[in-house]
Motif scaffolding. Sequence first.
Motif, short mmCIF file in Angstrom:
data_model
loop_
_atom_site.label_atom_id
_atom_site.label_comp_id
_atom_site.label_asym_id
_atom_site.label_seq_id
_atom_site.Cartn_x
_atom_site.Cartn_y
_atom_site.Cartn_z
N LYS A 140 -22.32 59.83 10.00
CA LYS A 140 -23.18 59.06 9.16
C LYS A 140 -22.40 58.32 8.02
CE LYS A 140 -26.75 59.29 5.86
NZ LYS A 140 -27.02 57.87 5.93
N SER A 200 -20.49 55.38 9.82
CA SER A 200 -21.52 54.40 10.48
C SER A 200 -22.18 53.87 9.11
CB SER A 200 -22.71 55.12 10.78
OG SER A 200 -23.77 54.16 11.14
N ASP A 201 -22.30 54.58 8.03
CA ASP A 201 -22.82 53.79 6.66
C ASP A 201 -21.76 52.78 6.23
OD1 ASP A 201 -25.19 55.11 6.96
OD2 ASP A 201 -25.13 56.37 5.24
N ASN A 235 -22.33 48.86 5.88
CA ASN A 235 -22.42 48.14 4.71
C ASN A 235 -21.23 47.08 4.63
OD1 ASN A 235 -24.21 49.17 2.83
ND2 ASN A 235 -23.55 51.19 3.36
N ALA A 252 -19.70 45.22 12.50
CA ALA A 252 -21.30 45.60 13.03
C ALA A 252 -21.15 46.13 14.60
CB ALA A 252 -22.02 44.20 13.17
N PHE A 303 -36.63 50.31 12.75
CA PHE A 303 -35.71 49.74 11.91
C PHE A 303 -34.45 49.29 12.95
CE2 PHE A 303 -32.03 52.69 11.10
CZ PHE A 303 -32.53 53.86 11.41
N GLY A 355 -31.98 46.16 13.89
CA GLY A 355 -30.49 46.01 13.86
C GLY A 355 -29.89 45.48 14.99
N MET A 356 -30.67 45.87 16.37
CA MET A 356 -29.97 45.27 17.42
C MET A 356 -30.30 43.81 17.53
SD MET A 356 -31.10 48.14 20.08
CE MET A 356 -30.19 49.64 20.32
N LEU A 406 -25.29 38.01 15.90
CA LEU A 406 -23.87 38.01 15.63
C LEU A 406 -22.81 38.06 16.90
CD1 LEU A 406 -23.62 40.68 12.58
CD2 LEU A 406 -24.16 38.20 12.46
N HIS A 410 -33.83 45.90 8.62
CA HIS A 410 -33.12 47.06 9.04
C HIS A 410 -32.42 47.90 7.84
CE1 HIS A 410 -30.33 49.19 11.56
NE2 HIS A 410 -29.21 48.79 10.77
N TYR A 411 -31.92 47.21 6.90
CA TYR A 411 -31.27 47.82 5.76
C TYR A 411 -32.43 48.65 5.08
CZ TYR A 411 -28.71 48.38 1.40
OH TYR A 411 -28.28 48.71 0.17
N SER A 440 -34.16 51.45 7.06
CA SER A 440 -33.07 52.73 7.26
C SER A 440 -33.21 53.64 6.14
CB SER A 440 -31.99 52.22 7.35
OG SER A 440 -31.17 51.83 6.42
C1 HEM Z 1 -27.11 47.46 17.67
C2 HEM Z 1 -27.29 47.46 16.43
C3 HEM Z 1 -27.41 48.38 15.29
C4 HEM Z 1 -27.81 49.95 15.35
C5 HEM Z 1 -28.15 50.47 16.72
C6 HEM Z 1 -27.95 50.28 14.05
C7 HEM Z 1 -28.10 51.46 13.58
C8 HEM Z 1 -28.33 52.09 12.35
C9 HEM Z 1 -28.73 53.17 12.09
C10 HEM Z 1 -29.15 54.42 13.10
C11 HEM Z 1 -28.60 53.41 10.78
C12 HEM Z 1 -29.10 54.62 9.82
C13 HEM Z 1 -28.04 55.66 9.64
C14 HEM Z 1 -28.27 56.70 8.87
O1 HEM Z 1 -28.70 57.57 9.63
O2 HEM Z 1 -28.21 56.58 7.64
C15 HEM Z 1 -28.38 51.88 10.20
C16 HEM Z 1 -27.91 51.80 8.85
C17 HEM Z 1 -27.51 50.76 8.40
N1 HEM Z 1 -27.03 49.44 9.22
FE1 HEM Z 1 -27.41 49.39 11.18
N2 HEM Z 1 -27.55 49.31 13.23
C18 HEM Z 1 -27.34 48.06 14.01
C19 HEM Z 1 -26.97 46.92 13.35
C20 HEM Z 1 -26.64 46.78 12.15
C21 HEM Z 1 -26.08 45.31 11.59
C22 HEM Z 1 -25.93 44.05 12.60
C23 HEM Z 1 -25.84 45.57 10.16
C24 HEM Z 1 -25.15 44.57 9.52
C25 HEM Z 1 -24.67 43.56 9.84
C26 HEM Z 1 -26.27 46.94 10.14
C27 HEM Z 1 -25.94 47.44 8.82
C28 HEM Z 1 -26.57 48.64 8.44
C29 HEM Z 1 -26.26 48.99 7.16
C30 HEM Z 1 -26.05 48.35 5.72
C31 HEM Z 1 -27.13 50.52 7.05
C32 HEM Z 1 -27.48 51.22 5.84
C33 HEM Z 1 -26.11 52.25 5.44
C34 HEM Z 1 -26.49 52.97 4.40
O3 HEM Z 1 -27.18 53.98 4.57
O4 HEM Z 1 -25.80 52.87 3.56
N3 HEM Z 1 -26.77 47.39 11.33
N4 HEM Z 1 -28.07 51.18 11.07
#
Ligand code: HEM
Length: 200
Positions: A53, A56-57, A61, A99, A127, A131-132, A138, A170-171, A174
């Motif tokens: 996590k 990923s975070d 970000n 990303a 959400f 993101g996908m 992108l 998404h943001y 999440s």
């Molecule tokens: C295939 C595409 C994507 C998948 C599968 C995905 C998956 C996820 C997941 C599962 C989380 C929650 C993580 C957690 O448990 O806290 C998350 C959070 C987030 N995602 Fe994505 N994401 C995708 C694309 C993107 C893209 C394109 C961006 C930005 C350009 C992005 C930015 C973020 C951000 C900023 C968070 C919040 C992190 C935090 O809590 O500070 N995601 N994403």
Amino acid sequence: MRVLIWIGALLPLAYAALRFSVAFHPHWLHDVLVFLEGYIHLILTRTPTDPLKFLSDLVGNSALWMLALTLLVTPLRSYIGVNLLKYRRLLGLFAFFYALIHALLFVGVDQQFDLFGVQHEVITKPFIAFGMGAFVILLLMALTSSKKLYAKFRSWHKLVYIAVVLIAIHYLMSHKTVTLTHVAVVGTLISLLALRLVKR
Ligand code: HEM
């Protein structure tokens, strides 16, 4: 300038590497860091409770903020005459790079490439679908960002507006609760889009 962008853009990865190396080599690196500065000690020695996590975070970000910087290039030129156009592609590619790591961590590490698992996650956590969607946009933009292809596929790059809206949703979704920080982050993204839309 290009070197500065490379160094700045790779800082999140360096930070992750340092933080994990502290976790795995507590003695020498920990001692060096404590010796160096108290505040580095504070930031780096708390081992992430959930390393996946944490990573990923961090990269999620980083992708968001690299994209925000990419979006800043046009308003900077039209409002205050600072022309950084030649660096826009590099910034955008870094946004895509982060990303990509973020998406791979989810599909490859979290879900172990189990496509049924991914499907289940998408259904139960909508959400992820947002993101996908943003990621696909992108990807298309990164693939068509070379000089030659950009001339041909310029209009595709307008999709960035949709990508930013998807990322904002998404943001926000999440997180379990929406805080002032989250609103400020989304507000920044939307303002950057608005600044680009207002013709000067
Ligand atoms: C295939 C595409 C994507 C998948 C599968 C995905 C998956 C996820 C997941 C599962 C989380 C929650 C993580 C957690 O448990 O806290 C998350 C959070 C987030 N995602 Fe994505 N994401 C995708 C694309 C993107 C893209 C394109 C961006 C930005 C350009 C992005 C930015 C973020 C951000 C900023 C968070 C919040 C992190 C935090 O809590 O500070 N995601 N994403």
